[in-house]
Write a protein that holds these residues in place. Structure first.
Motif: not given
Lengths: 111, 107
Positions: A35, A37, A40-43, A59, A90
């Motif tokens: 992932y 990070q 403001g966009m998350g994972l 994604e 991560f």
């Protein structure tokens, strides 16, 4: 019991350089994930693997490659680094694709 | 498309106040939902999952299929609850995360 180990912890790259983010786990988990990070966009899921020899896009796979030659290792490769790839990365593993165990992260800056 | 929405980027409360971190989802099927937490300088870790119906560190979350929500609640916030909270949904073999809510608990 190390769990999920990521190296390096920090890295600065120049535009166009390549590098490999290493991830290894000692829990014999079949599922592994990468992932990124962003604030403001998350994972966002980049790539994942459900077992050795099997990988799938998430994604946001563009600009990255992965391989899974062993159960333990799941390296993430950046071929031509771009500023948009500046992020915290991560790695995670899971026995069944539900509860994820995360590494401590790699902070990457592309300048 | 499967999606997890956390509408609040930041939630600030005083110690002892109730806390509710909102999470809404869209999923065609029977979802499995989770809350993950990231404390300062620590790894992201699972807080709770809806199928367990458990309370962890005083937090609970109930899956409301009618409202497609999985809000995280705690009746009395503590300073040590300050962290980044992510709602997540299982989609086949992978976990889809929301954008996260930072919870700040002031003394």
């Amino acid at each position: 019991n190390a769990g999920v180990t990521q190296t390096p912890k920090f890295r600065i790259l120049k535009i166009g350089q390549s590098m490999t983010l290493q991830c290894t786990q000692d829990m014999n988990h079949n599922y592994m994930y990468w992932y990124r990070q962003d604030p403001g966009m998350g994972l966002k899921l980049i790539y994942y693997s459900v077992g050795a020899g099997i990988t799938d896009k998430g994604e946001v796979p563009n600009g990255y490659n992965v391989s899974r030659s062993t159960t333990e290792d799941f390296p993430l490769r950046l071929e031509l680094a771009a500023p948009s790839q500046t992020s915290v990365y991560f790695c995670a593993s899971s026995p069944l694709g539900e509860k994820l165990f995360f590494g401590s992260g790699t902070q990457l800056s592309v300048l | 498309a499967q999606r997890v929405t956390q509408p609040e980027k930041l939630l600030s409360v005083f110690k002892g106040a109730p806390v509710e971190l909102k999470c809404n989802y869209s999923y065609s099927g029977s979802p499995e939902l989770f809350w993950y937490v990231q404390y300062s300088r620590q790894r992201l870790q699972l807080l709770l999952r809806h199928i367990s119906r458990e309370s962890i560190k005083g937090f609970t979350a109930d899956l409301n299929k009618g409202e497609t929500s999985f809000h995280l609640k705690k009746p009395f916030a503590q300073e040590e609850d300050s962290a980044m909270y992510y709602c997540a949904l299982t989609n086949t073999d992978k976990l889809i995360f929301g954008t996260g809510t930072r919870l700040q608990v002031f003394p």
